[in-house]
Design a protein around this motif. Structure first.
Motif, PDB file in Angstrom:
ATOM      1  N   SER A   1       0.843  -1.185   0.000  1.00 37.92           N
ATOM      2  CA  SER A   1       0.000   0.000   0.000  1.00 37.92           C
ATOM      3  C   SER A   1       0.881   1.238   0.000  1.00 37.92           C
ATOM      4  CB  SER A   1      -0.908   0.027   1.238  1.00 37.92           C
ATOM      5  OG  SER A   1      -1.645   1.238   1.301  1.00 37.92           O
ATOM      6  N   SER A   2       0.416   2.257  -0.679  1.00 36.20           N
ATOM      7  CA  SER A   2       1.014   3.585  -0.531  1.00 36.20           C
ATOM      8  C   SER A   2       0.243   4.315   0.553  1.00 36.20           C
ATOM      9  CB  SER A   2       0.934   4.365  -1.851  1.00 36.20           C
ATOM     10  OG  SER A   2       1.260   5.727  -1.640  1.00 36.20           O
ATOM     11  N   LEU A   3       0.922   4.652   1.645  1.00 38.56           N
ATOM     12  CA  LEU A   3       0.269   5.400   2.716  1.00 38.56           C
ATOM     13  C   LEU A   3       0.190   6.887   2.386  1.00 38.56           C
ATOM     14  CD1 LEU A   3       1.807   3.664   5.865  1.00 38.56           C
ATOM     15  CD2 LEU A   3      -0.259   3.080   4.585  1.00 38.56           C
ATOM     16  N   ASN A   4       1.118   7.371   1.591  1.00 38.28           N
ATOM     17  CA  ASN A   4       1.082   8.724   1.031  1.00 38.28           C
ATOM     18  C   ASN A   4       2.170   8.821  -0.020  1.00 38.28           C
ATOM     19  OD1 ASN A   4      -0.437  11.399   1.775  1.00 38.28           O
ATOM     20  ND2 ASN A   4       1.608  12.044   1.157  1.00 38.28           N
TER      21      ASN A   4
ATOM     22  N   TYR B   1       5.645   3.957   1.997  1.00 36.75           N
ATOM     23  CA  TYR B   1       5.139   2.779   1.296  1.00 36.75           C
ATOM     24  C   TYR B   1       5.268   1.553   2.191  1.00 36.75           C
ATOM     25  CZ  TYR B   1       5.842   6.179  -2.367  1.00 36.75           C
ATOM     26  OH  TYR B   1       5.812   7.338  -3.112  1.00 36.75           O
ATOM     27  N   TYR B   2       4.204   0.782   2.256  1.00 34.14           N
ATOM     28  CA  TYR B   2       4.128  -0.417   3.091  1.00 34.14           C
ATOM     29  C   TYR B   2       4.271  -1.651   2.217  1.00 34.14           C
ATOM     30  CZ  TYR B   2       1.915  -3.991   6.101  1.00 34.14           C
ATOM     31  OH  TYR B   2       1.643  -5.122   6.842  1.00 34.14           O
ATOM     32  N   VAL B   3       5.166  -2.572   2.612  1.00 30.65           N
ATOM     33  CA  VAL B   3       5.323  -3.853   1.937  1.00 30.65           C
ATOM     34  C   VAL B   3       5.500  -4.925   3.014  1.00 30.65           C
ATOM     35  CG1 VAL B   3       6.606  -5.206   0.242  1.00 30.65           C
ATOM     36  CG2 VAL B   3       6.507  -2.708   0.005  1.00 30.65           C
ATOM     37  N   GLY B   4       4.678  -5.969   2.968  1.00 29.53           N
ATOM     38  CA  GLY B   4       4.815  -6.998   3.988  1.00 29.53           C
ATOM     39  C   GLY B   4       4.144  -8.297   3.617  1.00 29.53           C
ATOM     40  N   ASN B   5       4.417  -9.341   4.402  1.00 26.34           N
ATOM     41  CA  ASN B   5       3.701 -10.598   4.278  1.00 26.34           C
ATOM     42  C   ASN B   5       2.749 -10.722   5.467  1.00 26.34           C
ATOM     43  OD1 ASN B   5       5.340 -11.409   6.472  1.00 26.34           O
ATOM     44  ND2 ASN B   5       6.843 -12.364   5.127  1.00 26.34           N
TER      45      ASN B   5
ATOM     46  N   THR C   1      -3.723   4.318  -0.365  1.00 26.11           N
ATOM     47  CA  THR C   1      -4.400   3.449  -1.317  1.00 26.11           C
ATOM     48  C   THR C   1      -4.984   2.257  -0.550  1.00 26.11           C
ATOM     49  OG1 THR C   1      -2.501   1.993  -1.754  1.00 26.11           O
ATOM     50  CG2 THR C   1      -2.674   4.021  -3.073  1.00 26.11           C
ATOM     51  N   ALA C   2      -5.706   1.428  -1.259  1.00 25.47           N
ATOM     52  CA  ALA C   2      -6.102   0.136  -0.702  1.00 25.47           C
ATOM     53  C   ALA C   2      -4.855  -0.726  -0.516  1.00 25.47           C
ATOM     54  CB  ALA C   2      -7.091  -0.550  -1.638  1.00 25.47           C
ATOM     55  N   VAL C   3      -5.021  -1.860   0.147  1.00 19.95           N
ATOM     56  CA  VAL C   3      -3.958  -2.859   0.246  1.00 19.95           C
ATOM     57  C   VAL C   3      -4.133  -3.843  -0.906  1.00 19.95           C
ATOM     58  CG1 VAL C   3      -2.943  -4.692   1.631  1.00 19.95           C
ATOM     59  CG2 VAL C   3      -3.840  -2.641   2.748  1.00 19.95           C
TER      60      VAL C   3
END
Length: 258
Positions: free
Chosen positions: A6-9, A17-21, A248-250
């Motif tokens: 997701s883009s948080l902003n 930017y968030y990236v994870g499992n 954005t959405a996830v």
């Protein structure tokens, strides 16, 4: 196996930017406040408890303004190149900084994060590839020109955050002074819509399922302009235009094409 992104902003007012499992995640840049980061993740159903590290691309304020508070509150290590750290005002006594070097993967649980050099008007700028279970997500923003480092990593991506900062005509006809227009459009500035599209058309891997266009200029671009430019060329790739005002959405990136 999947990665969730997701883009948080995204924009000159802040980038995160968030990236994870399912178990752990990283933040690429922390350019919005700790409180706003928490609020946006909460709205998405994401937990800061899963975030295990912050990675910093370069020292400009729209990429680091939230680092201090986030790192202290959640006791997160901050991965940053020595050259970038020297050009920030971050307190080295209060945060655990880890040295970041290009092409040396960092393991965060089962995630692997690889930084690589890019061209931008900063001390030691890097972009990132986050990998898990054979799935790759790239973060390519604040790029003056798509150098070989960027191209080689873009070719590996199942999903990517890709800068589309400005429309050539809007920048040329806009109110910015000449020197600023030259900086933005120069080889150490930002990527235009057309440059982003050319990178996508010439180097998109067949397995790219998601493309999140990022870091749009408020004055020299618009979501509709860039979406219209990309629309005829997407095929099976889902296009998302990241906002400078909201998360954005996830999106789930599985590596399996539908």
């Amino acid at each position: 196996m999947s990665l969730f992104i997701s883009s948080l902003n995204s924009g000159s007012n802040g980038n995160c930017y968030y990236v994870g499992n399912h178990q752990e995640a990283v933040l690429i840049d922390a350019g919005i406040s700790c409180r706003e980061t928490e609020r946006r993740m909460d709205r998405l159903g994401l937990s800061m408890k899963t975030v295990k590290a912050i990675f910093i691309s370069h020292e400009h304020s729209d990429h680091i303004v939230g680092v201090d508070r986030l790192a202290r509150k959640y006791k997160l290590p901050v991965y940053i190149t020595p050259g970038t750290l020297r050009n920030t005002r971050l307190s080295e006594s209060a945060i655990t900084f880890q040295p970041l070097r290009g092409y040396e993967p960092v393991l965060v649980g089962d995630l692997s994060v690889t930084a690589f050099p890019k061209q931008h008007d900063a001390a030691d700028p890097h972009s990132f590839l986050v990998s898990f279970g054979g799935i790759n997500v790239g973060v390519f923003t604040d790029i003056g020109t798509p150098c070989t480092h960027v191209i080689d990593h873009f070719k590996q991506c199942h999903a990517a955050f890709l800068e589309a900062n400005y429309d050539d005509d809007l920048l040329a006809l806009g109110r910015y002074p000449y020197f600023l227009k030259q900086r933005i459009s120069g080889d150490n500035g930002h990527l235009s819509n057309r440059q982003a599209l050319d990178l996508f058309l010439n180097h998109r891997p067949v397995h790219m399922s998601h493309l999140l266009l990022a870091h749009l200029s408020r004055d020299n671009n618009s979501p509709q302009v860039v979406a219209n430019l990309f629309a005829p060329h997407l095929a099976h790739t889902q296009l998302v235009v990241a906002s400078r005002y909201a998360e954005t959405a996830v999106y789930q990136v599985s590596g399996v094409m539908k």
